[in-house]
Design a protein around this motif. Structure first.
Motif, PDB file in Angstrom:
ATOM      1  N   ALA A   8       0.844  -1.207   0.000  1.00 25.98           N
ATOM      2  CA  ALA A   8       0.000   0.000   0.000  1.00 25.98           C
ATOM      3  C   ALA A   8       0.877   1.253   0.000  1.00 25.98           C
ATOM      4  CB  ALA A   8      -0.931  -0.017   1.212  1.00 25.98           C
ATOM      5  N   LEU A   9       1.942   1.220   0.790  1.00 27.65           N
ATOM      6  CA  LEU A   9       2.848   2.372   0.830  1.00 27.65           C
ATOM      7  C   LEU A   9       3.444   2.627  -0.559  1.00 27.65           C
ATOM      8  CD1 LEU A   9       4.637   4.529   2.227  1.00 27.65           C
ATOM      9  CD2 LEU A   9       6.241   2.693   2.799  1.00 27.65           C
ATOM     10  N   LEU A  10       3.884   1.549  -1.212  1.00 25.92           N
ATOM     11  CA  LEU A  10       4.513   1.698  -2.522  1.00 25.92           C
ATOM     12  C   LEU A  10       3.526   2.276  -3.538  1.00 25.92           C
ATOM     13  CD1 LEU A  10       7.136   1.160  -4.123  1.00 25.92           C
ATOM     14  CD2 LEU A  10       6.241  -1.110  -4.675  1.00 25.92           C
ATOM     15  N   SER A  11       2.296   1.754  -3.537  1.00 23.88           N
ATOM     16  CA  SER A  11       1.382   2.264  -4.569  1.00 23.88           C
ATOM     17  C   SER A  11       0.900   3.668  -4.227  1.00 23.88           C
ATOM     18  CB  SER A  11       0.238   1.288  -4.838  1.00 23.88           C
ATOM     19  OG  SER A  11      -0.581   1.205  -3.713  1.00 23.88           O
ATOM     20  N   GLU A  12       0.723   3.985  -2.962  1.00 19.85           N
ATOM     21  CA  GLU A  12       0.308   5.353  -2.605  1.00 19.85           C
ATOM     22  C   GLU A  12       1.422   6.360  -2.907  1.00 19.85           C
ATOM     23  OE1 GLU A  12      -1.128   5.160   1.472  1.00 19.85           O
ATOM     24  OE2 GLU A  12      -2.582   3.626   0.884  1.00 19.85           O
ATOM     25  N   ALA A  13       2.662   5.952  -2.659  1.00 20.60           N
ATOM     26  CA  ALA A  13       3.785   6.845  -2.971  1.00 20.60           C
ATOM     27  C   ALA A  13       3.837   7.068  -4.482  1.00 20.60           C
ATOM     28  CB  ALA A  13       5.098   6.264  -2.458  1.00 20.60           C
ATOM     29  N   HIS A  14       3.735   5.988  -5.250  1.00 17.12           N
ATOM     30  CA  HIS A  14       3.785   6.131  -6.710  1.00 17.12           C
ATOM     31  C   HIS A  14       2.661   7.027  -7.222  1.00 17.12           C
ATOM     32  CE1 HIS A  14       6.447   2.313  -7.488  1.00 17.12           C
ATOM     33  NE2 HIS A  14       7.122   3.336  -7.025  1.00 17.12           N
ATOM     34  N   ALA A  15       1.507   6.921  -6.591  1.00 11.19           N
ATOM     35  CA  ALA A  15       0.389   7.765  -7.016  1.00 11.19           C
ATOM     36  C   ALA A  15       0.707   9.241  -6.805  1.00 11.19           C
ATOM     37  CB  ALA A  15      -0.877   7.375  -6.259  1.00 11.19           C
ATOM     38  N   LYS A  16       1.600   9.530  -5.881  1.00 10.25           N
ATOM     39  CA  LYS A  16       2.004  10.920  -5.639  1.00 10.25           C
ATOM     40  C   LYS A  16       3.320  11.243  -6.349  1.00 10.25           C
ATOM     41  CE  LYS A  16      -0.097  10.984  -1.049  1.00 10.25           C
ATOM     42  NZ  LYS A  16      -1.386  11.610  -1.372  1.00 10.25           N
ATOM     43  N   ASN A  17       3.718  10.386  -7.287  1.00 10.40           N
ATOM     44  CA  ASN A  17       4.985  10.581  -7.999  1.00 10.40           C
ATOM     45  C   ASN A  17       6.211  10.526  -7.110  1.00 10.40           C
ATOM     46  OD1 ASN A  17       4.389  10.701 -10.709  1.00 10.40           O
ATOM     47  ND2 ASN A  17       3.555  12.788 -10.459  1.00 10.40           N
ATOM     48  N   ILE A  18       6.130   9.755  -6.051  1.00 10.87           N
ATOM     49  CA  ILE A  18       7.292   9.571  -5.181  1.00 10.87           C
ATOM     50  C   ILE A  18       7.781   8.136  -5.360  1.00 10.87           C
ATOM     51  CG2 ILE A  18       8.060   9.450  -2.776  1.00 10.87           C
ATOM     52  CD1 ILE A  18       6.071  11.677  -2.122  1.00 10.87           C
ATOM     53  N   LYS A  19       9.066   7.997  -5.626  1.00  9.15           N
ATOM     54  CA  LYS A  19       9.648   6.664  -5.802  1.00  9.15           C
ATOM     55  C   LYS A  19      10.157   6.141  -4.456  1.00  9.15           C
ATOM     56  CE  LYS A  19      11.090   7.053 -10.613  1.00  9.15           C
ATOM     57  NZ  LYS A  19      10.391   8.224 -11.111  1.00  9.15           N
ATOM     58  N   ILE A  20      10.335   4.815  -4.395  1.00 13.23           N
ATOM     59  CA  ILE A  20      10.863   4.238  -3.149  1.00 13.23           C
ATOM     60  C   ILE A  20      12.098   3.388  -3.438  1.00 13.23           C
ATOM     61  CG2 ILE A  20      10.410   2.685  -1.209  1.00 13.23           C
ATOM     62  CD1 ILE A  20       7.714   3.793  -0.932  1.00 13.23           C
ATOM     63  N   VAL A  21      13.171   3.758  -2.771  1.00 14.53           N
ATOM     64  CA  VAL A  21      14.434   3.042  -2.872  1.00 14.53           C
ATOM     65  C   VAL A  21      14.653   2.282  -1.566  1.00 14.53           C
ATOM     66  CG1 VAL A  21      16.919   3.499  -2.780  1.00 14.53           C
ATOM     67  CG2 VAL A  21      15.533   4.532  -4.588  1.00 14.53           C
ATOM     68  N   MET A  22      14.943   0.987  -1.694  1.00 14.88           N
ATOM     69  CA  MET A  22      15.081   0.143  -0.497  1.00 14.88           C
ATOM     70  C   MET A  22      16.536   0.077  -0.043  1.00 14.88           C
ATOM     71  SD  MET A  22      11.986  -1.064  -0.104  1.00 14.88           S
ATOM     72  CE  MET A  22      12.005  -2.557   0.886  1.00 14.88           C
ATOM     73  N   ASP A  23      16.726  -0.095   1.254  1.00 16.64           N
ATOM     74  CA  ASP A  23      18.054  -0.342   1.786  1.00 16.64           C
ATOM     75  C   ASP A  23      18.363  -1.809   1.535  1.00 16.64           C
ATOM     76  OD1 ASP A  23      20.405   0.091   3.429  1.00 16.64           O
ATOM     77  OD2 ASP A  23      19.244   1.664   4.421  1.00 16.64           O
ATOM     78  N   LEU A  24      19.515  -2.080   0.968  1.00 21.28           N
ATOM     79  CA  LEU A  24      19.912  -3.456   0.655  1.00 21.28           C
ATOM     80  C   LEU A  24      21.105  -3.799   1.545  1.00 21.28           C
ATOM     81  CD1 LEU A  24      19.463  -5.787  -1.533  1.00 21.28           C
ATOM     82  CD2 LEU A  24      21.512  -4.821  -2.600  1.00 21.28           C
ATOM     83  N   VAL A  25      20.873  -4.657   2.521  1.00 19.70           N
ATOM     84  CA  VAL A  25      21.930  -4.971   3.489  1.00 19.70           C
ATOM     85  C   VAL A  25      22.401  -6.396   3.229  1.00 19.70           C
ATOM     86  CG1 VAL A  25      22.560  -4.955   5.931  1.00 19.70           C
ATOM     87  CG2 VAL A  25      20.684  -3.502   5.122  1.00 19.70           C
ATOM     88  N   VAL A  26      23.435  -6.531   2.389  1.00 23.29           N
ATOM     89  CA  VAL A  26      23.853  -7.873   1.976  1.00 23.29           C
ATOM     90  C   VAL A  26      25.343  -8.127   2.202  1.00 23.29           C
ATOM     91  CG1 VAL A  26      21.963  -8.295   0.352  1.00 23.29           C
ATOM     92  CG2 VAL A  26      23.997  -7.032  -0.416  1.00 23.29           C
ATOM     93  N   ASN A  27      25.995  -7.251   2.966  1.00 25.13           N
ATOM     94  CA  ASN A  27      27.345  -7.605   3.408  1.00 25.13           C
ATOM     95  C   ASN A  27      27.243  -8.678   4.497  1.00 25.13           C
ATOM     96  OD1 ASN A  27      30.329  -7.125   3.907  1.00 25.13           O
ATOM     97  ND2 ASN A  27      29.473  -6.653   5.926  1.00 25.13           N
ATOM     98  N   HIS A  28      26.108  -8.629   5.213  1.00 27.63           N
ATOM     99  CA  HIS A  28      25.901  -9.551   6.339  1.00 27.63           C
ATOM    100  C   HIS A  28      24.409  -9.813   6.467  1.00 27.63           C
ATOM    101  CE1 HIS A  28      26.306  -5.309   7.659  1.00 27.63           C
ATOM    102  NE2 HIS A  28      25.118  -5.533   8.203  1.00 27.63           N
ATOM    103  N   THR A  29      24.053 -10.840   7.224  1.00 22.98           N
ATOM    104  CA  THR A  29      22.649 -11.061   7.589  1.00 22.98           C
ATOM    105  C   THR A  29      22.589 -11.022   9.117  1.00 22.98           C
ATOM    106  OG1 THR A  29      22.834 -13.453   7.905  1.00 22.98           O
ATOM    107  CG2 THR A  29      22.395 -12.690   5.657  1.00 22.98           C
TER     108      THR A  29
END
Ligand code: GLC
Ligand code: CA
Length: 560
Positions: free
Chosen positions: A86-107
């Motif tokens: 819901a957050l992603l589609s509501e943001a897109h509806a307002k022309n706001i993109k979402i970039v995720m944090d990718l934490v893959v040096n470690h788990t």
């Protein structure tokens, strides 16, 4: 045109959200996804294009989500995958993109991969992580220190070996040399891309390729060996090129690498204009300029001359060959208005002017646009951050530092300064939660808050709005985004002045970085017949060769 379209991130302004501290929606004192949804209008009003969301994945929260136990599920505290969608589609509806944090040096050590890996030496996931025998004398395989204090090695009795963790012992490092690790990470990334996210900010991505040889590193007088030996390792560029081919090239994304230990030459590879790796990197030289003998934990003032020289090196060095990210604040840095500024709104505006008129993609960290300051935490018990708490314990127990003195440096530099609740209004807990916040609220929320600023044309918020709008829709937008940068008066200890130039048009930026009035003579080589005011934090409309600058005055002119 296609080329231009795929580089939308050059023309964007990014806003970082630290979800735990942004907006709580259910009264448990912890910010969450539905809280963010309820504030999208605020972000649209500010005018930003992209949200960088600090980690929202399932996590036991040893390091507030930077320790992930399931990459394809949402942290219980933050909500559900439905909330995320819901957050992603509501943001897109307002022309706001979402970039995720990718934490893959470690788990997280609670990730099923690690649970399997530690279960036996011949488990198929054993080589997902980095296991080594003790030295013959029984001590850890190398002297390397963790970035969060202590050894970077943890002994595991079950299989009688040590595993590597450059952060907390609940954050075991993945073994990127294992092709199965890369397959698993790339599959997971594709899964998020297919969901429609707009990019990745890649956590400590410069550390994924470990040294070829495991041997002790210099201790520089401390208890452990320098862990920066793992930055920019032998195969890091190869792995990022593989990531580009297998995942990133298939989508229209923004990618930014958090590259601890990066220098100009390395950055030109990571963020090369041919686009074979990442779009841009976060470098840290400018925010490390005020480190002292005790490393990060010092209260040295930042020299403006050193800052100008450093930022200018990056502006000139990457021009045309790579792309800069522009930032002072994030969830790991103290508040810039308490560091470079004097906590005043006018100083917040001066710092913002200097940064936002540079070439690159600007990043705003939540609350920066309100002039939010460092927090008077007082006792060590009020801090929550694992880096801060571990450092305090280790440095005082080993008698390397005096508690009082160290605490005053922690007050100045702790990451928790950035993590206090977002100040929405003057109601209890700044409107962040109806419950008890997980970390204290800065008591200055009664005066510094969004509600008091959004309708006030002189507020820090309104000033950020103007800076963002200048980049998006003004007559100067291309000069601001793409113009060539030249520093003026490099030896002036108080004034940060530079020009930006594109296709024969020129902007002049002048910022007084002191709380005193300053006389400043614009260098002779700068000529103009006429001029136009672009923005000014004190509404100055008159340019002259001899200027009497007010405290923290910042002005931008077009020279005609
Ligand atoms: C990065 C993050 C920081 C985190 C660390 C370990 O530096 O920005 O918050 O603690 O990596 O994931
Ligand atoms: Ca909540």
């Amino acid at each position: 045109m296609a080329e231009k379209q795929s580089q939308w991130w050059k023309e964007s302004v990014v806003y970082q959200i630290y979800p735990r501290s942004f907006q709580d929606s259910n009264g448990d004192g912890i910010g969450d996804l539905n809280g963010i949804r309820s504030r999208l209008d605020y972000l649209a009003r500010l005018g930003i294009d992209v949200i960088w969301l600090s980690p929202v994945y399932k996590s036991p929260n040893d390091d507030n989500g930077y320790d992930i136990s399931d990459y394809q599920a949402i942290m219980d505290d933050f909500g559900t995958m439905d909330d995320f969608d819901a957050l992603l589609s509501e943001a897109h509806a307002k022309n706001i993109k979402i970039v995720m944090d990718l934490v893959v040096n470690h788990t997280s050590d609670e990730h099923p991969w690690f649970i399997e890996s530690r279960s036996s030496k011949n488990n198929p996931k054993r080589d997902f992580y980095i296991w080594r025998d003790a030295k013959p004398d029984g001590t850890p395989p190398t002297n390397w220190g963790s970035c969060f204090s202590g050894s970077a090695w943890e002994f595991d009795e079950k299989t009688n070996q040590y595993y590597l963790h450059f952060f907390s012992k609940k954050q075991p490092d993945l073994n990127w040399d294992n092709p199965k690790v890369r397959d698993a990470v790339f599959d997971m990334m594709s899964w998020w891309c297919d969901k429609g996210i707009d990019g990745f900010r890649m956590d400590v991505i410069s550390m994924i390729s470990k040294p070829d040889i495991y041997q002790d590193s210099p201790t520089h007088g401390g208890l452990y060996g320098d862990s920066s030996i793992t930055c920019n390792g032998p195969r890091v560029h190869e792995y990022l090129r593989e990531m580009r081919q297998r995942v990133l090239s298939k989508y229209n994304l923004m990618t930014v690498g958090e590259t601890a230990g990066v220098n100009l030459e390395e950055a030109k590879k990571y963020a090369n204009a041919n686009g074979t790796e990442l779009n841009m990197v976060f470098q840290f030289e400018h925010v490390d300029l005020d480190s002292g003998a005790g490393g990060k934990w010092s209260k040295n003032p930042m020299s403006l001359i050193a800052l100008k020289s450093n930022l200018s090196k990056w502006q000139n060095g990457l021009d045309g060959v790579a792309w800069n990210s522009l930032f002072f604040c994030n969830h790991d840095q103290p508040r810039v208005v308490s560091r470079l500024g004097d906590n005043s709104p006018v100083s917040a505006k001066a710092i913002a002017t200097m940064l936002h008129m540079m070439q690159g993609t600007p990043y705003i960290y939540q609350g920066e646009e309100l002039g939010m300051t460092n927090c008077p935490f007082g006792a060590i018990e009020n801090y929550r951050d694992i880096e801060t708490l571990n450092a305090y314990r280790e440095l005082t127990e080993s008698k390397q530092r005096e508690p009082e003195e160290l605490l005053s440096c922690i007050a100045y530099k702790s990451r928790d300064n950035a993590r206090t609740p977002m100040q929405w209004d003057n109601s209890p807990n700044a409107g962040f939660t109806s419950g008890t916040p997980w970390i204290m609220t800065n008591p200055n929320y009664k005066t510094i808050n969004a509600a008091a600023q959004i309708n006030n044309p002189d507020s820090v918020f309104s000033y950020y709005q103007k800076l963002i709008a200048l980049r998006h829709e003004s007559d100067w937008k291309n000069i601001i985004i793409y113009g060539h940068y030249d520093l003026l008066s490099p030896d002036d200890p108080d004034i940060f002045a530079y020009t930006r130039e594109l296709d024969g048009r020129k902007l002049l930026i002048i910022c007084n970085f002191t709380a005193k009035s300053r006389r400043y003579t614009i260098p002779e080589e700068i000529k103009w017949q006429n001029y136009k005011s672009v923005i000014s934090n004190i509404n100055n409309n008159t340019l002259a060769r001899e200027l009497n600058l007010n405290p923290w005055e910042a002005d931008v002119w077009e020279l005609i």
